[in-house]
Design a protein around this motif. Structure first.
Motif, short mmCIF file in Angstrom:
data_model
loop_
_atom_site.label_atom_id
_atom_site.label_comp_id
_atom_site.label_asym_id
_atom_site.label_seq_id
_atom_site.Cartn_x
_atom_site.Cartn_y
_atom_site.Cartn_z
N LEU A 69 0.84 -1.21 0.09
CA LEU A 69 -0.06 0.06 -0.05
C LEU A 69 1.07 1.19 0.17
CD1 LEU A 69 -2.83 1.42 0.44
CD2 LEU A 69 -2.82 1.25 2.78
N LEU A 70 1.93 1.18 0.72
CA LEU A 70 2.85 2.39 0.88
C LEU A 70 3.47 2.78 -0.55
CD1 LEU A 70 4.53 4.53 2.39
CD2 LEU A 70 5.92 2.78 3.03
N LEU A 71 3.87 1.60 -1.14
CA LEU A 71 4.91 2.01 -2.42
C LEU A 71 3.89 2.27 -3.28
CD1 LEU A 71 7.41 2.05 -2.94
CD2 LEU A 71 7.46 -0.18 -3.95
N ILE A 72 2.54 1.82 -3.57
CA ILE A 72 1.83 1.87 -4.70
C ILE A 72 1.10 3.38 -4.53
CG2 ILE A 72 -0.46 1.10 -3.43
CD1 ILE A 72 -1.34 0.10 -6.29
N VAL A 73 0.83 3.91 -3.16
CA VAL A 73 0.56 5.16 -2.86
C VAL A 73 1.68 6.23 -3.49
CG1 VAL A 73 -0.03 6.90 -1.29
CG2 VAL A 73 -1.14 4.96 -1.14
N ALA A 74 2.94 5.84 -3.09
CA ALA A 74 4.00 6.80 -3.15
C ALA A 74 4.39 6.82 -4.59
CB ALA A 74 5.43 6.34 -2.53
N ASP A 75 4.11 5.72 -5.34
CA ASP A 75 4.38 5.70 -6.97
C ASP A 75 3.43 6.68 -7.72
OD1 ASP A 75 5.72 4.55 -9.09
OD2 ASP A 75 3.86 3.85 -9.62
N THR A 76 1.96 6.33 -7.30
CA THR A 76 1.10 7.21 -7.61
C THR A 76 1.19 8.77 -7.66
OG1 THR A 76 -0.64 5.50 -7.24
CG2 THR A 76 -1.55 7.70 -7.87
N LEU A 77 1.72 8.94 -6.32
CA LEU A 77 2.22 10.46 -6.16
C LEU A 77 3.21 10.99 -6.96
CD1 LEU A 77 1.73 10.63 -2.26
CD2 LEU A 77 0.15 11.62 -3.93
N ALA A 78 4.29 10.01 -7.10
CA ALA A 78 5.51 10.56 -7.82
C ALA A 78 5.03 10.71 -9.43
CB ALA A 78 6.34 9.41 -8.00
N ARG A 79 3.92 9.93 -9.88
CA ARG A 79 3.87 10.11 -11.22
C ARG A 79 2.63 11.48 -11.55
NH1 ARG A 79 0.65 6.40 -13.34
NH2 ARG A 79 0.42 5.11 -11.50
N TRP A 80 2.05 11.83 -10.46
CA TRP A 80 1.04 13.13 -10.42
C TRP A 80 1.36 14.27 -10.09
CZ3 TRP A 80 -1.17 15.42 -6.08
CH2 TRP A 80 -2.24 16.21 -6.37
N ILE A 81 2.32 14.13 -9.03
CA ILE A 81 2.90 15.72 -8.51
C ILE A 81 3.42 16.74 -9.76
CG2 ILE A 81 4.40 16.99 -6.95
CD1 ILE A 81 4.26 14.14 -5.06
N LEU A 82 4.18 16.22 -10.35
CA LEU A 82 5.06 17.17 -11.05
C LEU A 82 4.51 16.82 -12.83
CD1 LEU A 82 8.40 17.48 -9.80
CD2 LEU A 82 6.64 19.11 -9.70
N GLN A 83 3.39 16.31 -13.20
CA GLN A 83 2.99 16.07 -14.57
C GLN A 83 3.17 17.26 -15.32
OE1 GLN A 83 -1.04 14.59 -15.05
NE2 GLN A 83 -0.79 13.07 -13.63
#
Length: 342
Positions: free
Chosen positions: A303-317
């Motif tokens: 859960l921690l890593l899938i949330v972190a990866d989603t944020l990593a792809r979303w924050i600086l689109q």
């Protein structure tokens, strides 16, 4: 009377653990659905549903099945592998701060992967499946060096000594990795730089199939050894008194932790803190018994890593940042909190 009370407590513990794991599973599913809708190329929830049932366009199928789904699945698998590895290391060392990164195991796996990448282009098919083996070899060698340096005849392996030796060895390996990175050509240098920061870089099904067998074999083995981890947590004298061969069991469990961490690092890069935060979160939710702690750690890490990866792809689109940086932003303050508390 006491046996009835113990049975009632165990029953309550099972119910609570089942509830917690059901909630974590539901959160992973929700994060999975959100992550499928997150990215530079927009796919609405309706587009995702149509594509999943085979009614999407060719472009939508390419984006979803060839790019997003493998990366999302890898995020969950890597998070689960690192978290369970951390739970094993914390149980074996009896130290709440132990995790694959802190003990140098991730650094050893990373050094082996960098050496491998230096000689083989990652466009070839076979090296993809050799990467976890290569990482396991590097992590195993590092773990053997750390264990031999921390071991004292007649005393065994003291938890504090194990942590300190791991930090020292990790620092030495990190220096060697920097020297090797400088000697790479510009293309490989850029790739390794991103990989070291922590990146789900192998976003295709080949990498999923390369990692999956390691988890399918080692996770059930660790579950079988859950009772042994509970006994080792009680301390050396009591564990020996209960008839446990502590050194043999410790080495077997360390080998499982090394395998999980090495295979996860091979496809996830230098992602830190997951092996620390995942088990701590699970322990707060289900308690210290490893028969519940191990699966809860796997779910919490995923859960921690899938949330972190989603944020990593979303924050600086449309750009994205390495997932390891997002995890570090979350994990560094928590690590400092644990250090001060301990």
């Amino acid at each position: 009377m006491k046996s009835m009370q113990a049975g009632t407590m165990e029953h309550r513990r099972k119910i609570r653990a089942a509830q917690v794991m059901a909630v974590l599973g539901a959160l992973i599913l929700a994060a999975f659905l959100i992550s499928m809708n997150t990215g530079f190329i927009k796919l609405s929830p309706w587009d995702v549903m149509k594509t999943l049932v085979g009614a999407g366009t060719e472009k939508q199928e390419l984006v979803l099945f060839d790019f997003r789904l493998p990366r999302i699945v890898l995020s969950v698998l890597v998070g689960a592998g690192l978290a369970v590895s951390g739970a094993i290391l914390q149980g074996v060392s009896r130290n709440a701060l132990a995790d694959p990164g802190l003990l140098g195991i991730s650094a050893g796996a990373g050094l082996a992967v960098i050496l491998f990448i230096s000689f083989y282009p990652m466009t070839e098919g076979a090296p993809v499946y050799l990467l976890p083996l290569c990482a396991f070899a590097g992590a195993s060698l590092t773990a053997a060096v750390i264990y031999s340096l921390a071991f004292r005849k007649g005393q065994g392996v003291a938890p504090t000594r194990l942590i300190l030796v791991g930090i020292a060895v990790s620092a030495g390996i990190s220096a060697a990795m920097i020297v090797l990175t400088i000697k790479l050509n510009p293309e490989k240098f850029q790739f390794v730089s991103v990989w070291l920061a922590g990146s789900i870089w192998g976003a295709n099904w080949h990498f999923v199939m390369a990692l999956l067998p390691w988890l399918m074999i080692l996770l059930p083995y660790v579950m079988v050894k859950a009772r042994v981890l509970d006994i080792l947590r009680l301390g050396e004298p009591l564990a020996i008194g209960l008839g446990t061969s502590t050194e043999r069991e410790r080495i077997r469990l360390l080998a499982a932790a090394v395998g999980l961490a090495g295979a996860s690092v091979a496809v996830g890069g230098g992602i830190g803190f997951v092996g620390l935060i995942g088990p701590h979160l699970a322990r707060r939710l289900v308690g210290p018994h490893h028969q519940y702690l191990i699966p809860a750690s796997a779910l919490a890490g995923g859960l921690l890593l899938i949330v972190a990866d989603t944020l990593a792809r979303w924050i600086l689109q449309p750009s994205e940042i390495p997932v390891g940086i997002v995890v570090a932003i979350i994990g560094a303050p928590y690590f400092i909190y644990l250090l001060m508390k301990t």
